[in-house]
Design a protein around this motif. Structure first.
Motif, PDB file in Angstrom:
ATOM      1  N   THR A 261       0.832  -1.200   0.000  1.00  0.00           N
ATOM      2  CA  THR A 261       0.000   0.000   0.000  1.00  0.00           C
ATOM      3  C   THR A 261       0.876   1.263   0.000  1.00  0.00           C
ATOM      4  N   ALA A 262       0.289   2.340  -0.488  1.00  0.00           N
ATOM      5  CA  ALA A 262       0.910   3.664  -0.398  1.00  0.00           C
ATOM      6  C   ALA A 262       0.207   4.400   0.736  1.00  0.00           C
ATOM      7  N   VAL A 263       0.965   5.137   1.524  1.00  0.00           N
ATOM      8  CA  VAL A 263       0.396   5.788   2.711  1.00  0.00           C
ATOM      9  C   VAL A 263       0.969   7.189   2.903  1.00  0.00           C
ATOM     10  N   GLY A 264       0.303   7.945   3.770  1.00  0.00           N
ATOM     11  CA  GLY A 264       0.850   9.198   4.257  1.00  0.00           C
ATOM     12  C   GLY A 264       1.571   8.937   5.572  1.00  0.00           C
ATOM     13  N   GLY A 265       2.595   9.722   5.857  1.00  0.00           N
ATOM     14  CA  GLY A 265       3.375   9.538   7.077  1.00  0.00           C
ATOM     15  C   GLY A 265       2.898  10.473   8.168  1.00  0.00           C
TER      16      GLY A 265
ATOM     17  N   ALA B 132      -6.497   3.103   8.754  1.00  0.00           N
ATOM     18  CA  ALA B 132      -7.212   2.958   7.480  1.00  0.00           C
ATOM     19  C   ALA B 132      -8.364   3.951   7.429  1.00  0.00           C
ATOM     20  N   THR B 133      -8.306   4.889   6.495  1.00  0.00           N
ATOM     21  CA  THR B 133      -9.361   5.895   6.359  1.00  0.00           C
ATOM     22  C   THR B 133     -10.187   5.611   5.099  1.00  0.00           C
ATOM     23  N   GLN B 134     -11.309   6.295   5.007  1.00  0.00           N
ATOM     24  CA  GLN B 134     -12.283   5.960   3.970  1.00  0.00           C
ATOM     25  C   GLN B 134     -11.896   6.453   2.573  1.00  0.00           C
TER      26      GLN B 134
ATOM     27  N   ARG C 208     -10.853  11.101  -0.606  1.00  0.00           N
ATOM     28  CA  ARG C 208     -10.141  12.355  -0.298  1.00  0.00           C
ATOM     29  C   ARG C 208      -9.080  12.067   0.748  1.00  0.00           C
ATOM     30  N   PHE C 209      -8.078  12.937   0.813  1.00  0.00           N
ATOM     31  CA  PHE C 209      -7.132  12.862   1.911  1.00  0.00           C
ATOM     32  C   PHE C 209      -7.787  13.441   3.166  1.00  0.00           C
ATOM     33  N   GLU C 210      -7.083  13.333   4.290  1.00  0.00           N
ATOM     34  CA  GLU C 210      -7.650  13.747   5.569  1.00  0.00           C
ATOM     35  C   GLU C 210      -7.462  15.248   5.784  1.00  0.00           C
ATOM     36  N   THR C 211      -8.132  15.775   6.790  1.00  0.00           N
ATOM     37  CA  THR C 211      -7.855  17.145   7.241  1.00  0.00           C
ATOM     38  C   THR C 211      -6.741  17.070   8.287  1.00  0.00           C
TER      39      THR C 211
ATOM     40  N   ILE D 228       0.928   5.726  10.302  1.00  0.00           N
ATOM     41  CA  ILE D 228       0.792   5.926   8.855  1.00  0.00           C
ATOM     42  C   ILE D 228      -0.697   5.871   8.524  1.00  0.00           C
ATOM     43  N   VAL D 229      -1.057   6.502   7.410  1.00  0.00           N
ATOM     44  CA  VAL D 229      -2.482   6.553   7.068  1.00  0.00           C
ATOM     45  C   VAL D 229      -2.669   6.208   5.590  1.00  0.00           C
ATOM     46  N   GLY D 230      -3.574   5.271   5.351  1.00  0.00           N
ATOM     47  CA  GLY D 230      -3.872   4.848   3.984  1.00  0.00           C
ATOM     48  C   GLY D 230      -5.340   4.500   3.863  1.00  0.00           C
ATOM     49  N   MET D 231      -5.778   4.228   2.639  1.00  0.00           N
ATOM     50  CA  MET D 231      -7.227   4.055   2.420  1.00  0.00           C
ATOM     51  C   MET D 231      -7.648   2.607   2.144  1.00  0.00           C
ATOM     52  N   THR D 232      -6.673   1.689   2.071  1.00  0.00           N
ATOM     53  CA  THR D 232      -7.038   0.340   1.607  1.00  0.00           C
ATOM     54  C   THR D 232      -6.649  -0.788   2.554  1.00  0.00           C
TER      55      THR D 232
ATOM     56  N   VAL E  52       5.647   5.244   2.223  1.00  0.00           N
ATOM     57  CA  VAL E  52       5.169   6.592   2.584  1.00  0.00           C
ATOM     58  C   VAL E  52       5.417   7.506   1.382  1.00  0.00           C
ATOM     59  N   VAL E  53       4.322   8.036   0.828  1.00  0.00           N
ATOM     60  CA  VAL E  53       4.460   8.840  -0.397  1.00  0.00           C
ATOM     61  C   VAL E  53       4.217  10.333  -0.163  1.00  0.00           C
ATOM     62  N   ASN E  54       3.803  10.685   1.045  1.00  0.00           N
ATOM     63  CA  ASN E  54       3.606  12.106   1.369  1.00  0.00           C
ATOM     64  C   ASN E  54       3.539  12.252   2.877  1.00  0.00           C
ATOM     65  N   PRO E  55       3.873  13.450   3.380  1.00  0.00           N
ATOM     66  CA  PRO E  55       3.561  13.711   4.788  1.00  0.00           C
ATOM     67  C   PRO E  55       2.038  13.814   4.892  1.00  0.00           C
ATOM     68  N   ALA E  56       1.449  13.251   5.935  1.00  0.00           N
ATOM     69  CA  ALA E  56      -0.007  13.326   6.096  1.00  0.00           C
ATOM     70  C   ALA E  56      -0.431  14.802   6.172  1.00  0.00           C
ATOM     71  N   ALA E  57      -1.723  15.032   5.974  1.00  0.00           N
ATOM     72  CA  ALA E  57      -2.230  16.417   5.891  1.00  0.00           C
ATOM     73  C   ALA E  57      -1.790  17.256   7.091  1.00  0.00           C
TER      74      ALA E  57
ATOM     75  N   HIS F 211       0.785  21.744   0.786  1.00  0.00           N
ATOM     76  CA  HIS F 211      -0.332  20.813   0.700  1.00  0.00           C
ATOM     77  C   HIS F 211       0.112  19.529   0.018  1.00  0.00           C
ATOM     78  N   ILE F 212      -0.770  18.515   0.066  1.00  0.00           N
ATOM     79  CA  ILE F 212      -0.432  17.232  -0.564  1.00  0.00           C
ATOM     80  C   ILE F 212      -0.503  17.393  -2.074  1.00  0.00           C
ATOM     81  N   SER F 213       0.582  17.024  -2.755  1.00  0.00           N
ATOM     82  CA  SER F 213       0.597  17.183  -4.215  1.00  0.00           C
ATOM     83  C   SER F 213       0.677  15.828  -4.897  1.00  0.00           C
TER      84      SER F 213
HETATM   85  N1  HPA Z   1      -3.860   9.629   3.465  1.00  0.00           N
HETATM   86  C1  HPA Z   1      -4.565   8.533   3.118  1.00  0.00           C
HETATM   87  N2  HPA Z   1      -4.180   7.708   2.164  1.00  0.00           N
HETATM   88  C2  HPA Z   1      -3.024   7.943   1.551  1.00  0.00           C
HETATM   89  C3  HPA Z   1      -2.230   9.064   1.868  1.00  0.00           C
HETATM   90  C4  HPA Z   1      -2.671   9.952   2.881  1.00  0.00           C
HETATM   91  O1  HPA Z   1      -2.040  10.963   3.207  1.00  0.00           O
HETATM   92  N3  HPA Z   1      -1.158   9.027   1.030  1.00  0.00           N
HETATM   93  C5  HPA Z   1      -1.297   7.921   0.258  1.00  0.00           C
HETATM   94  N4  HPA Z   1      -2.419   7.260   0.571  1.00  0.00           N
END
Ligand code: HPA
Length: 265
Positions: A97-101, A174-176, A179-182, A196-200, A221-226, A234-236
Motif C-alpha cells: 500500500t501507499a500511505v501518508g506519514g 485505514a481511512t475511507q 479524499r485525503f484527511e484534514t 501511517i495513514v492509507g485508504m485500503t 510513505v508517499v507524502n507527509p499526512a495532511a 499541501h499534498i501534491s
Molecule cells: N492519506 C490517506 N491515504 C493515503 C495518503 C494519505 O495521506 N497518502 C497515500 N495514501
C-alpha cells in the motif's frame, strides 16, 4: 460455500499472494506463467490474477485497484479479492500500500512494515460472516495480531539483506478516502496511535483473518499526512507519483528477495 470459478490452464499451487496497490499494478520482475479470470460468490475481484515466478517462489498477483488503476479505495471488492486468492490455494498474503506519514521519522520515501491497524473506514462490505447463508452461526475472529509476525520478519530480513531501510513496526490507520484527511483528522489519528495513514488497509486485513490466512502489509510513505509537511505545503499528486515510483521499486526488490523465505513459512 461455493468455490471461486475460474478459467485455468494449470493447477499451480502458489506459495503466496501479493495484492498490489497504487504504484504496483504489475510486478516487472515477475516471470508470468499465466493470467486467470476468476469470480467468487462475492462477485468479481479487481482484475484477473497473474501467476508467476518471483525469485524462487510462485506467486499469484492481484492489483487491488484494477489493472488500469480505476477502482477507488471504497469501491474495491475486498471480499472477492481475498476470497479468490483463498480459493486458488493462497494461505499467505503480502499486501502493498501507499500511505501518508504521521510519525515524525516517517518522511516520504520511508518503507514501513506495520504491526497493528486502526479501522476508520465505513460502509464497506467488511465481513464474510454477515449472514449471507441465513441461519449460519455468528462467528467472531481473533484479530490480536492483524499482521503475521513470520511474514513481517521475512520482509524485514529481505530489506536488511538489500540494505534497504525499513521501519519494522507501526500502526496503520485505514481511512475511507478517496479524499485525503484534514489536519485535525490526522491529529486525532495520531492521538489514537496511528503512525501511517492509507485508504485500503481495511477490511482487507480482517477478511484475510476471517479466512485464517496469514497477512502482512508493506507500505511506502508517499507524502507527509495532511498538515504534517515541515514547510506547510499541501499534498501534491505530482510528488506522490514521484515517491511511488521510487518506493515501489524498492518494494519489488524486497518481495523478490523475501519470496523463498515466505514460501517456506
Ligand atoms: N492519506 C490517506 N491515504 C493515503 C495518503 C494519505 O495521506 N497518502 C497515500 N495514501
Amino acid at each position: 460455500m461455493k468455490k471461486t470459478t475460474s478459467k485455468s490452464p494449470a493447477a499451480l499451487t502458489p506459495d503466496f499472494g501479493v495484492i498490489g496497490g497504487s504504484g504496483l499494478t504489475r510486478i516487472d520482475d515477475l516471470q508470468v506463467v499465466h493470467r486467470q479470470v476468476c469470480r467468487s460468490i462475492w462477485g468479481e475481484p479487481s482484475a484477473p490474477v497473474t501467476y508467476g515466478r518471483l525469485g524462487d517462489a510462485t506467486i499469484v498477483f492481484l492489483p487491488r485497484h484494477g489493472a488500469g488503476h480505476t477502482i477507488a479505495p471504497h469501491r474495491v471488492n475486498y471480499r472477492a479479492n481475498v476470497q479468490v486468492l483463498h480459493d486458488l490455494g493462497v494461505r499467505k498474503i503480502i499486501a502493498v500500500t501507499a500511505v501518508g506519514g504521521i510519525r515524525p521519522d516517517l518522511a516520504a520515501g520511508s518503507i514501513v512494515i506495520p504491526h497493528d491497524v486502526i479501522d476508520y473506514t465505513w460502509g464497506r462490505e467488511h465481513t464474510f460472516f454477515g449472514g449471507h447463508a441465513s441461519g449460519s452461526e455468528v462467528t467472531h475472529v481473533d484479530f490480536t495480531e492483524p499482521y503475521a509476525t513470520g511474514l513481517r520478519q521475512a520482509l524485514a530480513d529481505a530489506a536488511r539483506s538489500l540494505d534497504i531501510r525499513v521501519s519494522t513496526s507501526g500502526v496503520y490507520a485505514a481511512t475511507q478516502g478517496p479524499r485525503f484527511e484534514t489536519p485535525a483528522e490526522i491529529d486525532r489519528i495520531e492521538k489514537d496511535g496511528g503512525d501511517i495513514v492509507g485508504m485500503t488497509g481495511m477490511p482487507e486485513a480482517s477478511l484475510a483473518a476471517e479466512l485464517a490466512m496469514d497477512y502482512a502489509n508493506i507500505s511506502v510513505v508517499v507524502n507527509p499526512a495532511a498538515g504534517r509537511a515541515p514547510d506547510g505545503v499541501h499534498i501534491s499528486l505530482d510528488s506522490i507519483y514521484a515517491e511511488l515510483a521510487a518506493g515501489m521499486e524498492k518494494v519489488r526488490r524486497i518481495l523478490a528477495t523475501a519470496g523463498a523465505d515466505v514460501a517456506s513459512l
